[in-house]
Scaffold this motif. Structure first.
Motif, PDB file in Angstrom:
ATOM      1  N   PRO B   4       0.826  -1.197   0.000  1.00 23.46           N
ATOM      2  CA  PRO B   4       0.000   0.000   0.000  1.00 23.46           C
ATOM      3  C   PRO B   4       0.866   1.256   0.000  1.00 23.46           C
ATOM      4  O   PRO B   4       1.989   1.243   0.507  1.00 23.46           O
ATOM      5  N   GLY B   5       0.354   2.322  -0.570  1.00 21.75           N
ATOM      6  CA  GLY B   5       1.127   3.566  -0.651  1.00 21.75           C
ATOM      7  C   GLY B   5       1.836   3.637  -1.983  1.00 21.75           C
ATOM      8  O   GLY B   5       1.695   2.753  -2.833  1.00 21.75           O
ATOM      9  N   ILE B   6       2.604   4.712  -2.164  1.00 21.55           N
ATOM     10  CA  ILE B   6       3.316   4.899  -3.433  1.00 21.55           C
ATOM     11  C   ILE B   6       4.281   3.747  -3.666  1.00 21.55           C
ATOM     12  O   ILE B   6       5.046   3.393  -2.774  1.00 21.55           O
ATOM     13  N   ASN B   7       4.224   3.144  -4.835  1.00 22.11           N
ATOM     14  CA  ASN B   7       5.200   2.113  -5.203  1.00 22.11           C
ATOM     15  C   ASN B   7       6.219   2.728  -6.147  1.00 22.11           C
ATOM     16  O   ASN B   7       5.891   3.606  -6.938  1.00 22.11           O
ATOM     17  N   LEU B   8       7.447   2.237  -6.057  1.00 21.71           N
ATOM     18  CA  LEU B   8       8.465   2.788  -6.951  1.00 21.71           C
ATOM     19  C   LEU B   8       8.194   2.375  -8.387  1.00 21.71           C
ATOM     20  O   LEU B   8       8.448   3.124  -9.318  1.00 21.71           O
ATOM     21  N   GLY B   9       7.697   1.169  -8.566  1.00 20.43           N
ATOM     22  CA  GLY B   9       7.433   0.673  -9.920  1.00 20.43           C
ATOM     23  C   GLY B   9       8.553  -0.228 -10.410  1.00 20.43           C
ATOM     24  O   GLY B   9       9.698  -0.153  -9.936  1.00 20.43           O
ATOM     25  N   GLU B  10       8.195  -1.098 -11.366  1.00 25.62           N
ATOM     26  CA  GLU B  10       9.129  -2.119 -11.854  1.00 25.62           C
ATOM     27  C   GLU B  10      10.445  -1.524 -12.338  1.00 25.62           C
ATOM     28  O   GLU B  10      11.506  -2.137 -12.206  1.00 25.62           O
ATOM     29  N   HIS B  11      10.371  -0.328 -12.942  1.00 24.81           N
ATOM     30  CA  HIS B  11      11.602   0.217 -13.521  1.00 24.81           C
ATOM     31  C   HIS B  11      12.665   0.523 -12.472  1.00 24.81           C
ATOM     32  O   HIS B  11      13.781   0.854 -12.815  1.00 24.81           O
ATOM     33  N   HIS B  12      12.319   0.423 -11.195  1.00 27.66           N
ATOM     34  CA  HIS B  12      13.346   0.638 -10.163  1.00 27.66           C
ATOM     35  C   HIS B  12      14.055  -0.649  -9.777  1.00 27.66           C
ATOM     36  O   HIS B  12      14.915  -0.633  -8.893  1.00 27.66           O
ATOM     37  N   GLY B  13      13.666  -1.754 -10.379  1.00 24.43           N
ATOM     38  CA  GLY B  13      14.389  -3.013 -10.203  1.00 24.43           C
ATOM     39  C   GLY B  13      14.532  -3.438  -8.756  1.00 24.43           C
ATOM     40  O   GLY B  13      13.544  -3.612  -8.034  1.00 24.43           O
ATOM     41  N   GLU B  14      15.781  -3.603  -8.329  1.00 24.28           N
ATOM     42  CA  GLU B  14      16.102  -4.123  -7.003  1.00 24.28           C
ATOM     43  C   GLU B  14      15.383  -3.357  -5.893  1.00 24.28           C
ATOM     44  O   GLU B  14      14.823  -3.952  -4.973  1.00 24.28           O
ATOM     45  N   ALA B  15      15.392  -2.023  -6.008  1.00 23.32           N
ATOM     46  CA  ALA B  15      14.760  -1.207  -4.967  1.00 23.32           C
ATOM     47  C   ALA B  15      13.280  -1.553  -4.851  1.00 23.32           C
ATOM     48  O   ALA B  15      12.727  -1.655  -3.746  1.00 23.32           O
ATOM     49  N   HIS B  16      12.643  -1.762  -5.989  1.00 26.47           N
ATOM     50  CA  HIS B  16      11.225  -2.090  -5.982  1.00 26.47           C
ATOM     51  C   HIS B  16      10.985  -3.431  -5.298  1.00 26.47           C
ATOM     52  O   HIS B  16      10.047  -3.593  -4.504  1.00 26.47           O
ATOM     53  N   ASP B  17      11.866  -4.397  -5.592  1.00 24.52           N
ATOM     54  CA  ASP B  17      11.703  -5.715  -4.969  1.00 24.52           C
ATOM     55  C   ASP B  17      11.889  -5.638  -3.464  1.00 24.52           C
ATOM     56  O   ASP B  17      11.124  -6.217  -2.697  1.00 24.52           O
ATOM     57  N   GLN B  18      12.946  -4.929  -3.051  1.00 22.43           N
ATOM     58  CA  GLN B  18      13.220  -4.859  -1.611  1.00 22.43           C
ATOM     59  C   GLN B  18      12.102  -4.137  -0.879  1.00 22.43           C
ATOM     60  O   GLN B  18      11.824  -4.419   0.281  1.00 22.43           O
ATOM     61  N   ALA B  19      11.489  -3.188  -1.585  1.00 25.01           N
ATOM     62  CA  ALA B  19      10.468  -2.373  -0.919  1.00 25.01           C
ATOM     63  C   ALA B  19       9.344  -3.241  -0.389  1.00 25.01           C
ATOM     64  O   ALA B  19       8.738  -2.922   0.631  1.00 25.01           O
ATOM     65  N   GLU B  20       9.074  -4.359  -1.064  1.00 21.57           N
ATOM     66  CA  GLU B  20       7.919  -5.152  -0.665  1.00 21.57           C
ATOM     67  C   GLU B  20       7.970  -5.514   0.818  1.00 21.57           C
ATOM     68  O   GLU B  20       7.044  -5.226   1.573  1.00 21.57           O
ATOM     69  N   THR B  21       9.087  -6.107   1.247  1.00 22.54           N
ATOM     70  CA  THR B  21       9.187  -6.499   2.654  1.00 22.54           C
ATOM     71  C   THR B  21       9.407  -5.294   3.561  1.00 22.54           C
ATOM     72  O   THR B  21       8.772  -5.167   4.612  1.00 22.54           O
ATOM     73  N   LEU B  22      10.311  -4.403   3.125  1.00 21.25           N
ATOM     74  CA  LEU B  22      10.684  -3.301   4.012  1.00 21.25           C
ATOM     75  C   LEU B  22       9.495  -2.378   4.290  1.00 21.25           C
ATOM     76  O   LEU B  22       9.234  -2.019   5.436  1.00 21.25           O
ATOM     77  N   VAL B  23       8.774  -2.026   3.242  1.00 20.34           N
ATOM     78  CA  VAL B  23       7.670  -1.096   3.442  1.00 20.34           C
ATOM     79  C   VAL B  23       6.532  -1.776   4.194  1.00 20.34           C
ATOM     80  O   VAL B  23       5.910  -1.184   5.074  1.00 20.34           O
ATOM     81  N   PHE B  24       6.311  -3.047   3.893  1.00 28.46           N
ATOM     82  CA  PHE B  24       5.283  -3.768   4.642  1.00 28.46           C
ATOM     83  C   PHE B  24       5.625  -3.774   6.131  1.00 28.46           C
ATOM     84  O   PHE B  24       4.781  -3.507   6.995  1.00 28.46           O
ATOM     85  N   GLY B  25       6.886  -4.071   6.447  1.00 32.42           N
ATOM     86  CA  GLY B  25       7.316  -4.066   7.841  1.00 32.42           C
ATOM     87  C   GLY B  25       7.077  -2.718   8.482  1.00 32.42           C
ATOM     88  O   GLY B  25       6.633  -2.618   9.631  1.00 32.42           O
TER      89      GLY B  25
END
Ligand code: HEM
Ligand SMILES: [Cu+2]
Lengths: 702, 205
Positions: B4-25
């Motif tokens: 939930p909230g602003i997502n970086l989007g696929e074009h951010h690659g690694e950062a976008h993937d990491q965001a899933e757990t980090l932002v959820f936490g």
């Protein structure tokens, strides 16, 4: 500045007269002597530990392998060690209290203040520094393995949680050497614990040890929940998770929502004591009922926080040692959720007598009784799991049997107490003390001890000694029964809790029985220590390095014992509930693979230890009003934390061929070993490889 | 959408993937923090009555609604400016732009704290400190707690500005900015609660 000013500036209100040892020298009465001796034991114990580590030359390994480790398995073990050390103190205090009350007709040998200090430290220690760390420890070790993860989502935060819990424990231990702990019970109700009635350092010790450890627990809860949501192995859907993981999920949700009320309550009490606030004071508009509500808004969910993982452990143990799939898995999951939700709706039953209207009491009374329903579901599910199973009465099963019989009694007296009219009769009597020990010891403690015996071979590669384990388990069961079942009677006869003495001779025989029970419990603890000692000594005979000594059903048994740092050489592809049992049945267990990959793992860090040390100093500084030290410690914590965010190089990579080499070596040993049947499970031949037995083989051939 | 909230989007690659757990936490953490505020609100409500005021000053005597309104406007604007910074990050409009809007947010945050500190000083001046009554204790327990969070947020912005300069927009910096954004908007939300429950309700009662 005069020298007097300088010492106050340096040491706050800490001076020679705050040392129990000094007081024992000044006025050697029995109470003071016991306090002085306790202080000496703490100091001697600390010196002995330091000497022992030095003798082992283990400082470096202690630091690099343990204290700075971010490995969830090591952190889990450290939690358990902490809990067992604290349990020793808690049980000794319990025996002292029992001895005092056994002698209570003639007044006993302790002063009432000392007795009050004992039940306060005992209660605080047993809940916050025995039960909680044991729960956190077992969860830490087992949960990531069961869901097929490599570590927690936030390994460094995990380390910080441990550090903060240890801080709380160290503060309580320090109160034996410097000053005195609170006499305000584990619930620390104001206004008694307010500044007006208790200006000394006691309540401050309680506040800071509980508040700091509580923050650690909140962080643990976040970590566990996120790990379960985000780190499950491919194919591990929520409804394929072992039941233990479900209970962990519910427990962590309780941690996230129920620890904040404790944090708020303790910090508000601190504001009253330190900054002249009036949240809970008698005068100027304070309202102590707010404290009571906040405390039990935490306190009741807390007991379910503790017991749910125990239910989870029991589910695993019963299924494994009956050789059957868990009966009624889905109903167990929903029962767990129902209990977690209900646990937030019943807090008021802790103070039925404190003046709300009868209607409010009835609502909370009924809600409390409702909890018995999902709990009953669980008990029937466990019994049905055992029905026609291949049952082995190993140590964990002995604990679980004790649990079944005794916990049901505790639950029933809980339903009795949920009735407000009855509570009016027995409130604050030993009936209540009997009830909550009756759920906490057979429920939480037996459950966790069963879990420790069950998973010990996973963690250390060798089994615990069976004979001593049986002795210890039986002593626990009988010790508990003697120590607490008489208290129901004496409570109904009207003996108030927390009283250092009494004058009704009818109580005495029952108090003597309770003392006998407490002595049995102490021997149970001694037997446990001997068991560990004997097992470590005979570890070669008890070795089960292949990883599956009990014919286990879930993923943690699919790894070598102890598992490597990265847990799984290749992340498991989960296809079934009880995936390892299914894999063994249809031959996909212990498979080799071609696609090993590099694994990235978090590096060690000293952050947790720095925060632990600084938080301990902060707690001491606040207790003793040493303001410069308090500010310095806060600064250290902030700087350490921010500095850590500037470090980018926090992981390291284990190359694929190292992993494949280790993994294939283990597989080769598995292939070479001869599997054993369940009859020989507790024999030396059990290397941790199991013959497929009924009903798995049946199911596979079907 | 990964969280939930602003997502970086696929074009951010690694950062976008990491965001899933980090932002959820981080969401989960905020939930826990929200409980703390919720309880402080509850305490405040139970104490905002004549018994809790114990003959001391009440809301009408101590609250300066003009100042509080200014604070509200400042804080709401700062949420907007943080949003612009987040969008600049999502659309990779360059470090300078992100830093600019973060800087504006920081300035607004400090402005908010300045007004708040002034109000607090005034209250102390008129003898409405926390020691006066249970009601004032509840006020001083709740509102400064929010202020403390805002101060932490300001320090966090400074740290992020430094890290953006030294490390560039590497994945961990991006996910930290995502979390900081959540934190900042969360504090706005709490403030809306404070503005309504403490100040408006207090004045109108
Ligand atoms: C091992 C055997 C144990 C014995 C013999 C024992 C004995 C006692 C005694 C004598 C009291 C004081 C009762 C009174 O108020 O008069 C007490 C209180 C208490 N015990 Fe235990 N206990 C034991 C284990 C535990 C465990 C394992 C826990 C929790 C994990 C626990 C938690 C408490 C709490 C919370 C109190 C209340 C303290 C208070 O009044 O503030 N006890 N226990
Ligand atoms: Cu309860």
């Amino acid at each position: 500045m005069t020298s007097d000013h300088t010492t106050t500036w340096l040491f706050g209100r800490l001076d020679l007269s705050s040392l129990p040892i000094w007081q024992a020298i000044q006025s050697p009465a029995i109470s003071e002597l016991i306090a002085g001796a306790a202080a000496m034991i703490v100091i001697a114990g600390a010196i002995a530990v330091i000497a022992f580590i030095t003798w082992l030359r283990a400082w470096r390994s202690l630091w690099t392998d343990w204290l700075t480790s971010t490995d969830h398995k090591r952190i889990g073990i450290m939690y358990c060690v902490l809990a067992l050390v604290m349990m020793t103190r808690g049980v000794i205090e319990a025996v002292l209290m029992r001895a005092q009350q056994a002698d209570g007709l003639s007044g006993g040998f302790l002063t009432p203040e000392h007795f009050a200090e004992l039940f306060s430290t005992h209660g605080t220690i047993m809940i916050f520094f025995v039960a909680m760390p044991l729960v956190a420890g077992v969860i830490n070790y087992i949960m990531p393995l069961q869901i097929g993860a490599r570590d927690m989502s936030f390994p460094v935060m995990n380390q910080i949680s441990l550090g903060l819990t240890a801080t709380g424990a160290v503060l309580v231990m320090s109160s034996l050497v410097f000053g005195k702990f609170s006499t305000g019970s584990w619930a620390a109700y104001p206004p008694y614990t307010g500044l007006a009635f208790n200006p000394g350092p006691g309540p401050d010790y309680w506040i800071w040890s509980v508040a700091i450890a509580g923050i650690g627990t909140t962080l643990s809860g976040i970590n566990f929940a996120v790990t379960i949501y985000k780190e499950r192995a491919p194919g591990m859907t929520l409804f394929r998770m072992p039941l233990f993981c479900w209970t962990v999920l519910c427990t962590s949700i309780i941690m996230i929502f129920a620890m904040p009320p404790l944090t708020v309550a303790t910090l508000m009490l601190a504001a009253d004591r330190y900054l002249d606030f009036h949240f809970f004071t008698n005068d100027l508009g304070g309202n102590m009922m707010n404290y009571v509500n906040l405390f039990w808004l935490f306190g009741h969910p807390e007991v379910y926080l503790l017991v749910l993982p125990a239910y989870g452990i029991i589910s695993e143990v019963v299924a494994t040692f009956s050789g059957k799939r868990l009966y009624g898995y889905t109903s167990l999951v929903y029962a767990t959720m129902a209990i977690a939700v209900l646990s937030f709706c019943v807090w008021l039953h802790h103070f039925f007598t404190m003046g709300q209207s009868a209607n409010v009491n009835i609502a909370f009374g009924i809600a409390s009784m409702c909890i018995a329903v999902p709990t009953g579901v669980k008990v029937y599910d466990w019994m049905a799991t055992m029905y026609r199973g291949r049952i082995r009465m190993t140590v964990p099963m002995i604990y679980v049997t004790g649990f079944f019989i005794l916990f049901v009694i505790g639950g029933l007296t809980g339903v009795i107490l949920a009735n407000p009219t009855i509570t009016y009769q027995v409130h604050n009597t030993l009936f209540l003390v009997a009830h909550f020990h009756n759920v906490i010891i057979p429920g939480v403690v037996f459950g966790l001890l069963a879990g420790i015996h069950y998973w010990f071979p996973k963690a250390f590669g060798f089994r615990l000694h069976e004979g001593w384990g049986r002795v210890s388990a039986l002593l626990w069961i009988f010790g508990f029964s003697f120590a607490f079942l008489p208290l129901y009677v004496v409570g109904l006869m009207g003996m108030p809790r927390r009283s250092a003495n009494f004058n009704d001779p009818a109580f005495e025989p029952l108090m003597l029985a309770a003392l006998f029970g407490a002595a049995l419990v102490l021997s149970a603890l001694a037997a446990l220590v001997i068991q560990i000692w004997v097992s470590v000594r005979d570890r070669d005979k008890l070795a089960a390095p292949l990883g599956d000594p009990w014919n286990g059903r879930t993923l943690e048994w699919a790894t070598p014992s102890p598992p490597p740092h990265y847990n799984f050489a290749v992340l498991p592809q989960v296809k079934d509930r009880d995936d390892f049992a299914a894999a063994k049945a249809n031959g996909r267990a212990f498979a080799d693979t071609a696609n090993y990959g590099d694994i990235t793992m978090p590096k060690n860090t000293a952050l947790g230890m720095i925060i632990c040390a600084a938080a301990t100093l902060l707690g001491m500084a606040l207790v003793w009003y040493i303001w410069w030290l308090a500010m310095l410690s806060v600064l250290t914590i902030v700087v350490a934390f921010v500095a850590r965010t500037f470090m980018l190089d926090t992981t390291y990579t284990i190359p694929a061929d190292e992993i494949s080499r280790e993994h294939r070596a283990w597989l080769a040993r598995v292939r070479a070993a001869s599997p054993i049947t369940r009859d020989r499970e507790t024999d030396d031949v059990n290397q941790g490889l199991a013959v497929l037995e009924l009903p798995e083989t049946l199911k596979a051939s079907r | 959408m990964r969280h939930p909230g602003i997502n970086l989007g696929e074009h951010h690659g690694e950062a976008h993937d990491q965001a899933e757990t980090l932002v959820f936490g981080f969401w989960v953490f905020l939930m826990s923090d929200l409980i703390i505020f919720g309880l402080m609100f509850a305490i405040y409500v139970t104490m905002a009555n004549p018994v809790g005021m114990a003959g001391g000053p009440g809301p009408k005597d101590v609250f300066d609604l003009t100042s509080v309104f200014i604070q509200t406007m400042i804080l709401l604007t700062s949420s907007l400016t943080f949003g612009i910074a987040s969008l600049a990050m999502r659309h990779e409009q360059g470090r300078g732009r992100i830093a600019l809007w973060l800087g504006v947010t920081l300035a607004l945050g400090l402005g908010f704290l300045g007004f708040e500190a002034r109000d607090f000083a005034n209250m102390i001046g008129m003898g409405a400190g926390p020691s006066r009554s249970g009601f004032l204790s509840a006020f001083w327990g709740l509102v400064p707690l929010h202020g403390l969070h805002v101060s932490a947020g300001c320090i966090w912005i400074v740290v992020m500005l430094i890290q953006m300069r030294t490390f560039g927009m590497i994945p961990i910096v991006k996910t930290r900015l995502l979390r900081l954004g959540l934190f900042w908007h969360f504090l706005d939300l709490i403030w809306v609660g404070i503005f309504t429950i403490v100040f408006l309700a207090g004045i109108s009662a």
